[in-house]
Design a protein around this motif. Structure first.
Motif, mmCIF file in Angstrom:
data_model
loop_
_atom_site.group_PDB
_atom_site.id
_atom_site.type_symbol
_atom_site.label_atom_id
_atom_site.label_comp_id
_atom_site.label_asym_id
_atom_site.label_seq_id
_atom_site.Cartn_x
_atom_site.Cartn_y
_atom_site.Cartn_z
ATOM 1 N N LEU A 1 0.849 -1.321 -0.019
ATOM 2 C CA LEU A 1 -0.076 -0.035 0.016
ATOM 3 C C LEU A 1 1.025 1.429 0.088
ATOM 4 N N ALA A 2 1.928 1.220 0.668
ATOM 5 C CA ALA A 2 3.011 2.434 0.777
ATOM 6 C C ALA A 2 3.407 2.812 -0.464
ATOM 7 N N LEU A 3 3.835 1.747 -1.041
ATOM 8 C CA LEU A 3 4.315 1.859 -2.626
ATOM 9 C C LEU A 3 3.298 2.259 -3.643
ATOM 10 N N ILE A 4 2.185 1.910 -3.715
ATOM 11 C CA ILE A 4 1.115 2.449 -4.265
ATOM 12 C C ILE A 4 0.847 4.010 -4.257
ATOM 13 N N VAL A 5 0.626 4.239 -2.681
ATOM 14 C CA VAL A 5 0.607 5.641 -2.503
ATOM 15 C C VAL A 5 1.906 6.443 -3.019
ATOM 16 N N LEU A 6 3.161 5.734 -2.849
ATOM 17 C CA LEU A 6 4.297 6.479 -3.409
ATOM 18 C C LEU A 6 4.207 6.706 -4.852
ATOM 19 N N ALA A 7 3.783 5.793 -5.533
ATOM 20 C CA ALA A 7 3.621 5.866 -6.951
ATOM 21 C C ALA A 7 2.687 6.845 -7.500
#
Length: 103
Positions: free
Chosen positions: A95-101
């Motif tokens: 989820l953190a990577l999705i938000v970052l992307a």
């Protein structure tokens, strides 16, 4: 963590890069518990054939496919893994990577 394990009993480390593979089955035969993780050598049915004492293979990762298959498991060989313990952290990281992307 290794010191805590050593307090429970004899700890022997097998390094597939350094240790001879022909001693692996003999070392398994002497063990009661085997702790595996990513990069561990696969336990083949021949490695545990004829075993009479119980053996617990505790895999410190999710999928156990790289470590053992169904043919390896028997009345005396049991396998556990840590996917349930790791799942929340993996989901949070995804989820953190999705938000970052999206940023």
């Amino acid at each position: 963590d290794l010191a805590r394990l050593a307090a429970l009993g004899d700890v022997h480390r097998f390094d597939p890069q350094r240790d001879a593979s022909d001693t692996f089955a003999a070392r398994l035969d002497a063990a009661d518990v085997v702790l595996t993780c990513w990069g561990s050598r696969k336990i083949e049915p021949g490695d545990v054939a004829g075993r009479t004492r119980p053996l617990l293979v505790a895999h410190a990762a999710g999928s156990v496919r790289p470590v053992a298959d169904r043919d390896t498991l028997s009345e005396t060989v049991r396998l556990t893994q840590s996917a349930a313990a790791m799942a929340p952290a993996v989901a949070q990281f995804a989820l953190a990577l999705i938000v970052l992307a999206l940023r």
